[in-house]
Every structure is written in structure tokens, then in C-alpha cells.
Design a protein around this motif. Sequence first.
Motif, PDB file in Angstrom:
ATOM      1  N   MET A   1     -11.398 -39.811  -1.152  1.00 14.96           N
ATOM      2  CA  MET A   1     -11.828 -39.984   0.230  1.00 14.96           C
ATOM      3  C   MET A   1     -10.626 -40.258   1.145  1.00 14.96           C
ATOM      4  N   MET A   2      -9.752 -41.177   0.683  1.00 10.69           N
ATOM      5  CA  MET A   2      -8.597 -41.534   1.496  1.00 10.69           C
ATOM      6  C   MET A   2      -7.589 -40.388   1.556  1.00 10.69           C
ATOM      7  N   LYS A   3      -7.436 -39.651   0.440  1.00  9.55           N
ATOM      8  CA  LYS A   3      -6.507 -38.521   0.424  1.00  9.55           C
ATOM      9  C   LYS A   3      -6.947 -37.426   1.378  1.00  9.55           C
ATOM     10  N   THR A   4      -8.243 -37.151   1.438  1.00 12.13           N
ATOM     11  CA  THR A   4      -8.718 -36.112   2.355  1.00 12.13           C
ATOM     12  C   THR A   4      -8.546 -36.545   3.800  1.00 12.13           C
ATOM     13  N   LEU A   5      -8.711 -37.814   4.089  1.00  8.95           N
ATOM     14  CA  LEU A   5      -8.505 -38.310   5.452  1.00  8.95           C
ATOM     15  C   LEU A   5      -7.047 -38.169   5.855  1.00  8.95           C
ATOM     16  N   ILE A   6      -6.155 -38.540   4.945  1.00 10.25           N
ATOM     17  CA  ILE A   6      -4.721 -38.409   5.230  1.00 10.25           C
ATOM     18  C   ILE A   6      -4.343 -36.941   5.389  1.00 10.25           C
ATOM     19  N   LEU A   7      -4.863 -36.093   4.524  1.00  5.58           N
ATOM     20  CA  LEU A   7      -4.575 -34.662   4.600  1.00  5.58           C
ATOM     21  C   LEU A   7      -5.069 -34.065   5.913  1.00  5.58           C
ATOM     22  N   LYS A   8      -6.276 -34.428   6.309  1.00  7.93           N
ATOM     23  CA  LYS A   8      -6.815 -33.925   7.576  1.00  7.93           C
ATOM     24  C   LYS A   8      -5.987 -34.420   8.760  1.00  7.93           C
ATOM     25  N   THR A   9      -5.571 -35.679   8.716  1.00  3.95           N
ATOM     26  CA  THR A   9      -4.763 -36.238   9.800  1.00  3.95           C
ATOM     27  C   THR A   9      -3.419 -35.525   9.897  1.00  3.95           C
ATOM     28  N   VAL A  10      -2.787 -35.278   8.766  1.00  4.42           N
ATOM     29  CA  VAL A  10      -1.499 -34.591   8.765  1.00  4.42           C
ATOM     30  C   VAL A  10      -1.654 -33.151   9.261  1.00  4.42           C
ATOM     31  N   LEU A  11      -2.667 -32.453   8.799  1.00  6.47           N
ATOM     32  CA  LEU A  11      -2.890 -31.070   9.247  1.00  6.47           C
ATOM     33  C   LEU A  11      -3.198 -31.006  10.737  1.00  6.47           C
ATOM     34  N   PHE A  12      -4.035 -31.911  11.224  1.00  9.63           N
ATOM     35  CA  PHE A  12      -4.367 -31.924  12.648  1.00  9.63           C
ATOM     36  C   PHE A  12      -3.131 -32.251  13.479  1.00  9.63           C
ATOM     37  N   SER A  13      -2.333 -33.220  13.033  1.00 12.99           N
ATOM     38  CA  SER A  13      -1.112 -33.574  13.760  1.00 12.99           C
ATOM     39  C   SER A  13      -0.140 -32.399  13.788  1.00 12.99           C
ATOM     40  N   GLY A  14      -0.033 -31.689  12.673  1.00 14.89           N
ATOM     41  CA  GLY A  14       0.842 -30.520  12.629  1.00 14.89           C
ATOM     42  C   GLY A  14       0.388 -29.427  13.566  1.00 14.89           C
ATOM     43  N   MET A  15      -0.914 -29.198  13.626  1.00 13.27           N
ATOM     44  CA  MET A  15      -1.436 -28.173  14.539  1.00 13.27           C
ATOM     45  C   MET A  15      -1.194 -28.564  15.989  1.00 13.27           C
ATOM     46  N   VAL A  16      -1.371 -29.831  16.303  1.00 18.58           N
ATOM     47  CA  VAL A  16      -1.142 -30.292  17.677  1.00 18.58           C
ATOM     48  C   VAL A  16       0.328 -30.154  18.030  1.00 18.58           C
ATOM     49  N   LEU A  17       1.212 -30.486  17.103  1.00 18.13           N
ATOM     50  CA  LEU A  17       2.643 -30.390  17.378  1.00 18.13           C
ATOM     51  C   LEU A  17       3.115 -28.947  17.502  1.00 18.13           C
ATOM     52  N   LEU A  18       2.528 -28.042  16.730  1.00 22.05           N
ATOM     53  CA  LEU A  18       2.949 -26.647  16.793  1.00 22.05           C
ATOM     54  C   LEU A  18       2.356 -25.910  17.992  1.00 22.05           C
ATOM     55  N   ALA A  19       1.222 -26.361  18.469  1.00 27.09           N
ATOM     56  CA  ALA A  19       0.599 -25.710  19.627  1.00 27.09           C
ATOM     57  C   ALA A  19       1.332 -26.151  20.893  1.00 27.09           C
ATOM     58  N   GLY A  20       1.663 -25.208  21.722  1.00 24.51           N
ATOM     59  CA  GLY A  20       2.332 -25.521  22.980  1.00 24.51           C
ATOM     60  C   GLY A  20       3.816 -25.763  22.797  1.00 24.51           C
ATOM     61  N   CYS A  21       4.440 -24.981  21.936  1.00 16.20           N
ATOM     62  CA  CYS A  21       5.862 -25.169  21.639  1.00 16.20           C
ATOM     63  C   CYS A  21       6.725 -25.080  22.901  1.00 16.20           C
ATOM     64  N   SER A  22       6.453 -24.120  23.751  1.00 11.41           N
ATOM     65  CA  SER A  22       7.257 -23.959  24.965  1.00 11.41           C
ATOM     66  C   SER A  22       7.127 -25.163  25.874  1.00 11.41           C
TER      67      SER A  22
END
Length: 110
Positions: A1-22
Motif C-alpha cells: 500500500m505504501m509502495k504504491t502511494l510513493i510510486l504514484k507520488t513520484v510518477l505524478f511529480s515527474g509528470m508535473v515537472l516535465l510538463a511545461g518545460c519551456s
Amino acid sequence: MMKTLILKTVLFSGMVLLAGCSSVMSHTGGKEGTYPGTRASAEMVGDDDTNWGTKTLVLLDLPFTAVADTLLLPWDFFRKDNSVRSRVEKSEQQTQAMNAVIPPAAMPDR
């Protein structure tokens, strides 16, 4: 349960950081004004020297950059730019104004 939460948080953070690069690059690079990332992306798309691969990536990123620029709009209105680039540009403008008052010396003829 905790691993999936961490994985989802990391993936969501990565998507937010990669979106809007310019937008992120423009805001951290010291460009002033509103929508600097969107303007930079539009310039790259219209530039003939930019290759088609880069233009494709810029076009994919453009909607995310516009959203990020819109979210950062209050920051653009209230920030005071103290980046090295803006200080150098301000210094150069002051130097050019001084050189307009004091003309350069004439070069000797050979």
C-alpha cells in the motif's frame, strides 16, 4: 500500500515537472514579462533554424507550457528579477547611455 502511494507520488511529480518545460526554463532563466515560456515556444516553432524533431516536442509541450505560465501569472506580475542576466543587461544599458554622452576616441589613420 505504501509502495504504491510513493510510486504514484513520484510518477505524478515527474509528470508535473516535465510538463511545461519551456515555462520552467523561462522562469528560472530570468526572462521577464508574462507568458515567457509560451513566447519562447512560439519563437522556436516559427524559427527556420529549429529542426523538425525539436518543433514536434515543442508543439507537444506548448499546451502544458501555457497552463504553467497561466498558473505562474501572479508570480510574473509581482516578481523583481535579480538574475545575473538581468543585472548584466541593465549594466550594459547604463554603459551604452554613458558612451552616447562620451563618444569614443577616434582611431589613428594608418
